[in-house]
Design an enzyme around this catalytic site. Structure first.
Site, mmCIF file in Angstrom:
data_model
loop_
_atom_site.group_PDB
_atom_site.id
_atom_site.type_symbol
_atom_site.label_atom_id
_atom_site.label_comp_id
_atom_site.label_asym_id
_atom_site.label_seq_id
_atom_site.Cartn_x
_atom_site.Cartn_y
_atom_site.Cartn_z
ATOM 1 N N LYS A 174 0.790 -1.234 0.000
ATOM 2 C CA LYS A 174 0.000 0.000 0.000
ATOM 3 C C LYS A 174 0.819 1.281 0.000
ATOM 4 O O LYS A 174 0.262 2.360 -0.163
ATOM 5 C CB LYS A 174 -0.925 0.015 1.229
ATOM 6 C CG LYS A 174 -1.839 -1.186 1.354
ATOM 7 C CD LYS A 174 -2.733 -1.075 2.587
ATOM 8 C CE LYS A 174 -3.647 -2.274 2.745
ATOM 9 N NZ LYS A 174 -2.926 -3.468 3.227
ATOM 10 N N ILE A 213 -10.606 -5.185 -0.429
ATOM 11 C CA ILE A 213 -10.362 -3.873 0.176
ATOM 12 C C ILE A 213 -9.558 -3.045 -0.819
ATOM 13 O O ILE A 213 -8.405 -3.365 -1.132
ATOM 14 C CB ILE A 213 -9.578 -3.999 1.498
ATOM 15 C CG1 ILE A 213 -10.226 -5.012 2.437
ATOM 16 C CG2 ILE A 213 -9.440 -2.634 2.159
ATOM 17 C CD1 ILE A 213 -11.649 -4.701 2.797
ATOM 18 N N LYS A 217 -6.966 5.754 -3.993
ATOM 19 C CA LYS A 217 -5.854 5.956 -4.923
ATOM 20 C C LYS A 217 -6.041 5.171 -6.218
ATOM 21 O O LYS A 217 -5.274 5.339 -7.179
ATOM 22 C CB LYS A 217 -4.540 5.595 -4.248
ATOM 23 C CG LYS A 217 -4.204 6.531 -3.090
ATOM 24 C CD LYS A 217 -2.963 6.098 -2.344
ATOM 25 C CE LYS A 217 -2.643 7.087 -1.224
ATOM 26 N NZ LYS A 217 -3.696 7.176 -0.198
ATOM 27 N N LYS A 229 -4.208 -1.439 -7.680
ATOM 28 C CA LYS A 229 -5.467 -1.685 -6.968
ATOM 29 C C LYS A 229 -6.653 -1.521 -7.914
ATOM 30 O O LYS A 229 -7.649 -2.248 -7.814
ATOM 31 C CB LYS A 229 -5.596 -0.741 -5.758
ATOM 32 C CG LYS A 229 -4.575 -0.988 -4.669
ATOM 33 C CD LYS A 229 -4.722 -2.367 -4.046
ATOM 34 C CE LYS A 229 -5.908 -2.429 -3.087
ATOM 35 N NZ LYS A 229 -5.971 -3.740 -2.394
ATOM 36 N N GLY A 257 -3.790 6.351 11.907
ATOM 37 C CA GLY A 257 -2.965 5.446 12.685
ATOM 38 C C GLY A 257 -2.581 4.164 11.985
ATOM 39 O O GLY A 257 -1.974 3.288 12.600
ATOM 40 N N GLU A 349 2.653 10.995 -5.958
ATOM 41 C CA GLU A 349 1.743 11.561 -4.965
ATOM 42 C C GLU A 349 0.909 12.694 -5.557
ATOM 43 O O GLU A 349 1.418 13.564 -6.261
ATOM 44 C CB GLU A 349 2.553 12.086 -3.773
ATOM 45 C CG GLU A 349 1.719 12.443 -2.566
ATOM 46 C CD GLU A 349 2.582 12.716 -1.346
ATOM 47 O OE1 GLU A 349 2.202 12.304 -0.247
ATOM 48 O OE2 GLU A 349 3.652 13.347 -1.495
#
Length: 415
Positions: A174, A213, A217, A229, A257, A349
């Protein structure tokens, strides 16, 4: 609240307890900012409902965390429906030792499955979640499988032994910058081929539902990770067959987190005395807590009939620099003590993430935090055959990987 600084000075106050857990996030943020500016350590306490129900005590007063200020409404779940889906059934989670996978295990355990099968490539991650579940849910039957989701023989072995009714596929690479260059082909193999391997094993084993899942992105991806993905999404839709395993995708943004996310990184940087590094002053992200994300994944699994891509309501986007400033204040410092440095956007990014592609529309569902994306991206047999040939074992250079991703994910924006 405007009198807080004067009262703090007059009575030499050192701490402020914020007894407003049910107030709006904006109100809690304002109170925390005023108290922090007055040099106070800001604490918070449980909600009145939690105290009355005996879930927490007044001794549970603790320092305010970032999650308290972002503020998301509690998720409403169809508990009866989820008990029907998960209770007394064998449920399997891949990537069970990761941030999302481990939280899915915790949430699933509450619905009393007959057995929870944990699949994880990291031995230590598998050990950790197994130990935790043994402590928190001692009556829960569990089985632990060390394995790589790309290993077809191992996938078949696990599913033959377990015979799960539902699979939650959380295993994936990820981290965007790590997957952008030297690890690009491994991202394809793990995220796309790994998904396909587990999905086809699920079909052979007669699994009722397979939940992928995914991530925001994957929408108009500008990086390899997001494109892989998106490719996994397309593969699950391509192999959906009438009367067979129902494939359901759930797409959401960042979770607070999680492993490799910005919040733990900021905490570490504060502990070292700073500075906090933010890539760009205008970069924004959607955030939700890990438990909220996992609960909505379960709800989508219950609602899904096969072929859908569920999009979670991520609320309003948050500027990362604002998160950094909040964390500095909540830690009892100012930007004079711990400065913020802008390091520049990393490879692949974006300044902002999207939850839906430009050519997508969504449909509402009975749940206010879930919508269904409508896509017209069906993969035909010829394209699927070509894709499977491309995914074959071997070594591919980064340029070749990116070109292949562009071929099979047309919306992928090459760097």
């Amino acid at each position: 609240m405007s009198v807080i600084p004067d009262l703090a000075e007059k009575y030499s106050v050192k701490h402020a307890i914020m007894a407003m857990p049910n107030s709006r996030a904006s109100e809690r943020r304002e109170a925390a900012e005023i108290a922090s500016a007055a040099g106070l350590t800001v604490m918070t306490m449980p909600s009145y409902d939690d105290l009355l129900a005996g879930r927490l005590s007044v001794s549970s007063i603790r320092r305010v965390e970032l999650e308290d200020l972002l503020g998301r409404e509690a998720v409403s779940l169809d508990d009866a429906g989820l008990h029907d889906l998960l209770g007394g059934r064998v449920v399997l989670v891949t990537g069970a030792g990761g941030s999302i996978g481990s939280e899915l295990c915790r949430q699933i355990a509450k619905f009393l499955p007959a057995r929870l099968a944990l699949v994880e490539s990291s031995e230590f991650g598998l050990y950790q979640i197994d130990e935790e579940l043994g402590q928190s849910f001692p009556a829960l039957a569990r089985s632990c499988w060390a394995g790589d989701v790309r290993d077809e023989a191992r996938a078949d072995e696990i599913l033959r032994a377990e015979k799960p009714v539902v699979i939650f596929h959380a295993a994936a690479y990820k981290h965007v910058p790590l997957m952008e260059s030297g690890n690009a082909w491994q991202a394809v193999r793990n995220n796309a081929l790994g998904t396909l391997t587990m999905a086809r094993a699920a079909q052979r084993a007669g699994v009722a539902k397979f939940v992928l899942i995914s991530t925001d992105k994957a929408v108009n991806p500008t990086n390899v990770m997001g494109a892989t993905k998106r490719l996994a999404e397309r593969l699950c839709r391509a192999i959906q067959a009438v009367g067979g395993t129902r494939f359901i995708t759930v797409r959401f943004g960042n979770v607070l987190g999680s492993n490799g996310s910005v919040i733990p990184k900021f905490r570490d940087q504060i502990a070292r005395g700073g500075p906090l590094t933010v890539t760009h002053p205008d970069i924004v992200r959607y955030f939700m807590t890990i438990p909220e994300a996992a609960q909505l994944v379960l709800q989508a699994a219950l609602m899904g009939e096969g072929g859908e891509i569920f999009v979670l309501d991520m609320g309003e986007p948050v500027r990362i620099v604002d998160l950094a400033r909040d964390m500095i204040r909540l830690s009892g410092f100012s930007e004079d003590d711990i400065p913020i440095h802008f390091s520049g956007l990393r490879p692949g990014e974006k300044l902002y993430e999207e939850l839906l592609a430009d050519d997508e529309t969504t449909l509402p569902t009975p749940h206010p935090k879930l919508r269904i994306a409508r896509l017209a991206d069906n993969m035909g047999e010829v394209e699927l055959t070509e894709l499977l040939s491309w995914l074959a074992p071997g070594v591919r250079e980064v340029a070749e990987v990116r070109a292949g991703l562009k071929r099979f994910v047309p919306e992928y924006v090459l760097p």
